[in-house]
Motif scaffolding. Structure first.
Motif: not given
Length: 264
Positions: A103-104, A107, A125, A128
């Protein structure tokens, strides 16, 4: 350009619903293979135990539920298999690195377990789409997350700065980072989601910096948690312009989802 330093919490191994051979299947990807290899500052402290002994490694139902559904708070909360596995501290450590790699930044996944809230933050990320509605982690996603996790293993569970580089748009480097991290350690690739994990590494020609992962002097890798195949020049395609390797081969599979590590 993305150029951040973060602290990676120790965590563990995964498993998957896709057989290792699936890692080469064609599907939409987020990386741009025509661009120069990219980089990101990160730290590493993923322990051997977390890699190999997690409940998310041994429970195939939990692994299938994790990769087959969105990496979101709601999806995880709705899976009794994943929630049960997360009672294992090693599984929570593992999910920390899964979320961090996939995930970036900005988040996160939040899980309430036995009255305690656990937050798993995004960072790099690399995949994503997994964190989006109706998302899942396909073979390419599993390859990127696996490579990122393997690259963050530390034999002593200690954290030190590394530069991660590879053919993925999430790995974005600038000249200052490349100058600050000039020493190529090696490349990491595999499939931690497979029924039997594939954990591969290769050394940069002439380098012994891989002792960060294997311990010892970095030359004797017989008992290393990853299978050190030898020199990257013999197991990977030609490096990109910044020296990162791609299309590395191990276990009979060529894996374009390869992460190369540089050190200070």
């Amino acid at each position: 350009m993305r150029n951040r330093i973060v602290l990676a919490i120790s965590f563990l191994g995964l498993v998957s619903v896709c057989l290792p051979a699936c890692i080469n299947e064609a599907d939409p990807v987020e990386e741009d293979s025509e661009t120069a290899a990219q980089a990101v500052f990160t730290r590493n402290a993923f322990t051997n135990n977390a890699l190999t002994a997690s409940a998310l490694t041994t429970d195939r139902l939990a692994t299938g539920a994790l990769t087959g559904n969105p990496l979101t708070s709601a999806a995880i909360a709705s899976s009794s298999d994943v929630m049960s596995a997360l009672r294992d501290p090693l599984a929570r450590e593992f999910l920390t690195y899964v979320a961090g790699c996939a995930l970036p930044a900005g988040q996160s996944v939040e899980v309430s377990l036995d009255g305690e809230t656990h937050v798993f933050e995004g960072d790099v990320g690399l995949s994503p789409q997994w964190g989006r509605a109706r998302g899942h982690c396909n073979a390419r996603c599993q390859g990127w997350v696996s490579a990122c996790m393997l690259a963050r293993v530390n034999h002593l569970g200690e954290s030190l700065p590394i530069s991660m580089r590879g053919q993925n748009k999430a790995l974005d480097a600038d000249p200052a980072e490349r100058e600050s991290f000039p020493h190529r350690e090696g490349a990491y690739f595999g499939d931690l989601f497979a029924p039997e994990q594939l954990r591969f590494a290769c050394r940069s020609p002439g380098a012994t910096l891989i002792r960060r992962v294997c311990g010892g002097a970095g030359v004797d890798t017989q008992d290393c948690v990853v299978d050190v195949l030898g020199g990257c020049d013999a197991h990977c395609g030609a490096p990109a312009s910044d020296g990162s390797f791609r299309n590395c081969a191990g276990g009979g599979h060529k894996m374009p989802t390869t992460v190369t590590i540089y050190r200070q």
